[in-house]
Enzyme design. Structure first.
Site, mmCIF file in Angstrom:
data_model
loop_
_atom_site.group_PDB
_atom_site.id
_atom_site.type_symbol
_atom_site.label_atom_id
_atom_site.label_comp_id
_atom_site.label_asym_id
_atom_site.label_seq_id
_atom_site.Cartn_x
_atom_site.Cartn_y
_atom_site.Cartn_z
ATOM 1 N N LYS A 198 80.120 12.869 10.394
ATOM 2 C CA LYS A 198 79.852 12.226 11.697
ATOM 3 C C LYS A 198 79.690 10.719 11.550
ATOM 4 C CE LYS A 198 77.716 16.351 13.716
ATOM 5 N NZ LYS A 198 77.612 17.180 12.493
HETATM 6 O O1 LIG Z 1 80.225 18.306 13.863
HETATM 7 C C1 LIG Z 1 79.621 19.383 13.677
HETATM 8 O O2 LIG Z 1 79.987 20.172 12.833
HETATM 9 C C2 LIG Z 1 78.541 19.734 14.610
HETATM 10 C C3 LIG Z 1 78.640 19.223 15.886
HETATM 11 C C4 LIG Z 1 77.806 19.708 16.892
HETATM 12 O O3 LIG Z 1 77.922 19.352 18.052
HETATM 13 N N1 LIG Z 1 76.874 20.627 16.574
HETATM 14 C C5 LIG Z 1 76.717 21.116 15.303
HETATM 15 O O4 LIG Z 1 75.868 22.010 15.097
HETATM 16 N N2 LIG Z 1 77.507 20.618 14.296
HETATM 17 C C6 LIG Z 1 77.304 21.056 12.889
HETATM 18 O O5 LIG Z 1 77.668 22.434 12.806
HETATM 19 C C7 LIG Z 1 76.784 23.145 11.944
HETATM 20 C C8 LIG Z 1 76.081 24.224 12.744
HETATM 21 O O6 LIG Z 1 75.314 25.030 11.892
HETATM 22 P P1 LIG Z 1 74.686 26.431 12.362
HETATM 23 O O7 LIG Z 1 73.937 26.153 13.619
HETATM 24 O O8 LIG Z 1 73.804 26.802 11.215
HETATM 25 O O9 LIG Z 1 75.827 27.389 12.563
HETATM 26 C C9 LIG Z 1 75.841 22.098 11.345
HETATM 27 O O10 LIG Z 1 76.421 21.660 10.122
HETATM 28 C C10 LIG Z 1 75.879 20.973 12.358
HETATM 29 O O11 LIG Z 1 75.642 19.712 11.742
#
Ligand SMILES: O=C(O)c1cc(=O)[nH]c(=O)n1[C@@H]1O[C@H](COP(=O)(O)O)[C@@H](O)[C@H]1O
Length: 273
Positions: free
Chosen positions: A95
């Site tokens: 990001k």
């Molecule tokens: O860019 C991302 O991957 C991301 C964007 C977003 O809007 N929301 C989001 O949760 N993420 C990433 O996606 C992953 C979600 O993880 P879980 O919630 O454990 O499935 C994490 O690594 C967050 O940093």
């Protein structure tokens, strides 16, 4: 092969829209990895081996490595992925967002140091903060649009010329920034209506869609809202729900991760049409 073609091939080869997120939280790792200087590498590569035939991409989140000074283990995980699963796209979730000269260093970090096929970036600083990534014409640039977190609404929902800001980002990327066809957007699974809006604006552009699993996003609504006409178009990410899937002490973490990855892949496929 460029990022978009590689992703497309992985969707087909593994019949999967599932992106397995690699977010290794030391406190949650099985005990055998916690005092091992190579524990993060061992944990992540076991997860990769257990899920590689079920995933369309892997997405390490850099903060989980950098916070522990474990960048060398991240490098080794990326090398492992490239050597053993060269057909599966590697997305570095960083990001990033900064002025062009600094962005150039971030691009080198993602594409050169880690060998990522794509990197997540923040559009807030505008076109010249994104251009250095575009110079790597075979690699992907995945731009935050409508993020999965509730606070994303603070700015992304601001009305600008009668439309929410996230829709302007989607249009700007689709109509201007994506001149080389290497862009994708991040849209959270927690906001299926906005996902449908973005899909309508960007045509077949791939979307990285985090927010199922631990964040509670609905798989059926996500797939219905975000799929392209051919039933693909998304990398639907799940991290914690797969990484920490064991239900009881002693259960094999990699087998548990595989079970949840398989269930998730199949649940997604049920709705692809
Ligand atoms: O860019 C991302 O991957 C991301 C964007 C977003 O809007 N929301 C989001 O949760 N993420 C990433 O996606 C992953 C979600 O993880 P879980 O919630 O454990 O499935 C994490 O690594 C967050 O940093």
């Amino acid at each position: 092969m460029n990022f978009i073609n590689k992703l497309s091939a992985a969707w087909t080869a593994n019949d999967s829209l599932l992106c397995v997120g690699l977010d290794p939280d030391m406190a949650k790792l099985p005990p055998q990895f916690q005092n091992d200087p190579d524990g993060i590498f061992k944990f992540c590569t076991e997860i990769i081996d257990a899920t590689a035939d079920l995933a369309c991409s892997f997405k390490p989140q850099i903060a989980y490595f950098a916070a522990l000074g474990a960048e060398r283990q991240l490098e080794n995980i990326c090398s492992y992925l490239r050597a053993n699963y060269p057909h599966i796209p590697l997305i570095l979730d960083a990001k990033r967002g900064d002025i062009g000269a600094t962005a150039r260093q971030y691009a080198r970090e993602a594409y050169d140091r880690y060998g990522a096929d794509a990197v997540t970036v923040n559009p807030y600083m505008g076109s010249d903060s994104i251009e250095p990534y575009m110079e790597w014409s075979e690699r992907g640039v995945i731009i935050l649009c409508r993020t999965s977190n509730a606070g994303g609404s603070d700015l992304q929902f601001l009305q600008v010329d009668g439309k929410p800001l996230y829709q302007h980002v989607a249009r700007l990327v689709a109509q201007k920034w994506n001149s080389n066809g290497q862009c994708a957007l991040v849209v959270g699974a927690t906001y299926p209506e906005e996902l449908a809006q973005v899909r309508a604006i960007v045509g077949d552009m791939p979307l990285l869609v985090p927010g199922i699993g631990a964040q509670g996003g609905d798989i059926a609504a996500t797939v219905a809202s975000g799929k392209t006409a051919d039933g693909s178009g998304m990398m639907i990410n799940s991290s914690r729900a797969i990484l920490y899937a064991t239900r009881q002490p002693g259960e094999d973490f990699a087998a548990a991760a595989r079970r949840v990855a398989l269930e998730t892949r199949d649940a997604i496929n049920l709705h692809r049409g």
